[in-house]
Design an enzyme around this catalytic site. Sequence first.
Site, PDB file in Angstrom:
ATOM      1  N   ARG A  39      -3.779  -9.857   7.794  1.00 41.01           N
ATOM      2  CA  ARG A  39      -3.000  -8.614   7.681  1.00 41.01           C
ATOM      3  C   ARG A  39      -3.722  -7.447   8.358  1.00 41.01           C
ATOM      4  O   ARG A  39      -3.091  -6.589   8.988  1.00 41.01           O
ATOM      5  CB  ARG A  39      -2.702  -8.293   6.214  1.00 41.01           C
ATOM      6  CG  ARG A  39      -1.727  -7.139   6.072  1.00 41.01           C
ATOM      7  CD  ARG A  39      -1.244  -6.956   4.646  1.00 41.01           C
ATOM      8  NE  ARG A  39      -2.307  -6.562   3.748  1.00 41.01           N
ATOM      9  CZ  ARG A  39      -2.164  -6.423   2.432  1.00 41.01           C
ATOM     10  NH1 ARG A  39      -1.002  -6.672   1.868  1.00 41.01           N
ATOM     11  NH2 ARG A  39      -3.172  -6.051   1.668  1.00 41.01           N
TER      12      ARG A  39
ATOM     13  N   LYS B 164      -1.022  -1.269   7.056  1.00 41.62           N
ATOM     14  CA  LYS B 164      -1.922  -0.724   6.024  1.00 41.62           C
ATOM     15  C   LYS B 164      -2.874   0.231   6.736  1.00 41.62           C
ATOM     16  O   LYS B 164      -4.011  -0.111   7.068  1.00 41.62           O
ATOM     17  CB  LYS B 164      -2.645  -1.875   5.306  1.00 41.62           C
ATOM     18  CG  LYS B 164      -3.142  -1.483   3.930  1.00 41.62           C
ATOM     19  CD  LYS B 164      -3.516  -2.689   3.121  1.00 41.62           C
ATOM     20  CE  LYS B 164      -4.358  -2.313   1.931  1.00 41.62           C
ATOM     21  NZ  LYS B 164      -3.774  -1.335   1.018  1.00 41.62           N
TER      22      LYS B 164
ATOM     23  N   GLU C 134       8.413   0.339  -3.912  1.00 42.24           N
ATOM     24  CA  GLU C 134       7.155  -0.205  -4.444  1.00 42.24           C
ATOM     25  C   GLU C 134       6.435   0.872  -5.234  1.00 42.24           C
ATOM     26  O   GLU C 134       6.928   2.002  -5.350  1.00 42.24           O
ATOM     27  CB  GLU C 134       6.262  -0.734  -3.309  1.00 42.24           C
ATOM     28  CG  GLU C 134       5.849   0.318  -2.299  1.00 42.24           C
ATOM     29  CD  GLU C 134       4.944  -0.226  -1.188  1.00 42.24           C
ATOM     30  OE1 GLU C 134       4.268  -1.251  -1.387  1.00 42.24           O
ATOM     31  OE2 GLU C 134       4.917   0.399  -0.122  1.00 42.24           O
TER      32      GLU C 134
HETATM   33  N1  PLP Z   1       1.760  -1.623  -1.751  1.00 42.19           N
HETATM   34  C1  PLP Z   1       0.860  -0.724  -1.370  1.00 42.19           C
HETATM   35  C2  PLP Z   1       1.332   0.608  -0.879  1.00 42.19           C
HETATM   36  C3  PLP Z   1      -0.514  -1.017  -1.416  1.00 42.19           C
HETATM   37  O1  PLP Z   1      -1.407  -0.111  -1.040  1.00 42.19           O
HETATM   38  C4  PLP Z   1      -0.914  -2.280  -1.907  1.00 42.19           C
HETATM   39  C5  PLP Z   1      -2.320  -2.632  -1.976  1.00 42.19           C
HETATM   40  O2  PLP Z   1      -2.971  -2.733  -1.005  1.00 42.19           O
HETATM   41  C6  PLP Z   1       0.064  -3.202  -2.299  1.00 42.19           C
HETATM   42  C7  PLP Z   1       1.403  -2.836  -2.208  1.00 42.19           C
HETATM   43  C8  PLP Z   1      -0.308  -4.551  -2.791  1.00 42.19           C
HETATM   44  O3  PLP Z   1      -0.783  -5.356  -1.746  1.00 42.19           O
HETATM   45  P1  PLP Z   1      -1.827  -6.500  -2.006  1.00 42.19           P
HETATM   46  O4  PLP Z   1      -1.256  -7.370  -3.072  1.00 42.19           O
HETATM   47  O5  PLP Z   1      -1.931  -7.190  -0.705  1.00 42.19           O
HETATM   48  O6  PLP Z   1      -3.083  -5.857  -2.426  1.00 42.19           O
END
Ligand code: PLP
Length: 319
Positions: free
Chosen positions: A80, A179, A212
């Site tokens: 990712r 990200k 989210e």
């Molecule tokens: N959504 C956002 C905005 C995030 O910052 C994160 C964490 O990084 C997640 C969802 C969850 O992602 P992950 O399960 O890959 O940590």
Amino acid sequence: MALNPIPSLKSFANETIFSYTCHFSTMSDNLLVYINGEFVPESEAKISIFDHGFLYGDGVFEGIRAYNGKVFKLKEHIDRLYDSAKAIDLQIPIGKEEFIEIILETLRRNGLRDAYIRPIVTRGVGDLGLDPRKCSKPSIIVITKPWGKLYGDLYEKGLTAVTVGVRRISFDALPPNIKSLNYLNNILAKIEANAKGGDEAIFLDRNGYVSEGSGDNIFIVKNGVVMTPPTINNLKGITREVVIELVKKLNIPFRETNLGLYDLYTADEVFVTGTAAEIAPIVVIDGRKIGDGRPGEVTKKLMDEFRKLTETEGVPIYE
Ligand code: PLP
């Protein structure tokens, strides 16, 4: 006229570190940080003020956890990271294998078995203009810290969430799937949740669909079916993917579908998922009690299965 004295830098730093210690360990442990080819103590780890990561949030990052001497879903996080970099046309100057080795070595040098890992790649040092072509070399940083539960003792009794007025930034503006180091949209949501007394913020997207949390994905359970929104307008969470696999393995009906506020308010269970949050039950949303106001059976089962998985799976740090 007497002016208020400016607080000394030292007392300001102490205050900042103090409020930060709620969840993270502080800089006082002075662990080693990987920064552009060197391992240096945290207190000496410095980045240029002309780095575009600092000036513009021009860069990408990951949040990863190690449990019990193993890094959970390391390959998925690295994939990712490279996808986020590709989406902003940032060429990470080392290969994925080397990046993984740097992460493992940082953990080893700090003697960590349970940790939160923060790899960061910025555009690098440029001038004060926006143009990324002025930045010849990306900066690569890996921070590793001991870290416990994001929400402390709330996992047993459940979190209170609030929907926020600020919308999740749209996929056709800055895709939430990148990200990136620009987390202001998320921080605005957090500020709003703090002001409204919520433990976590829930974003809607610009069409009013549930998107989210400020740092996690969201699931509901209704009449025995687990549901979560598609990932066009939220991050493709790695924990989200793990949870979907667990749901399928447990033969629980699952649907990826758009959700509205009505679906949240009338759900039997709601929970959020993320590397930092892990699986956290939400028991109140905008003042509405979810289910009977306690973490539900499906959520608790998934929390249990997730814990077992994190204890056994992952890339070994020390073997
Ligand atoms: N959504 C956002 C905005 C995030 O910052 C994160 C964490 O990084 C997640 C969802 C969850 O992602 P992950 O399960 O890959 O940590």
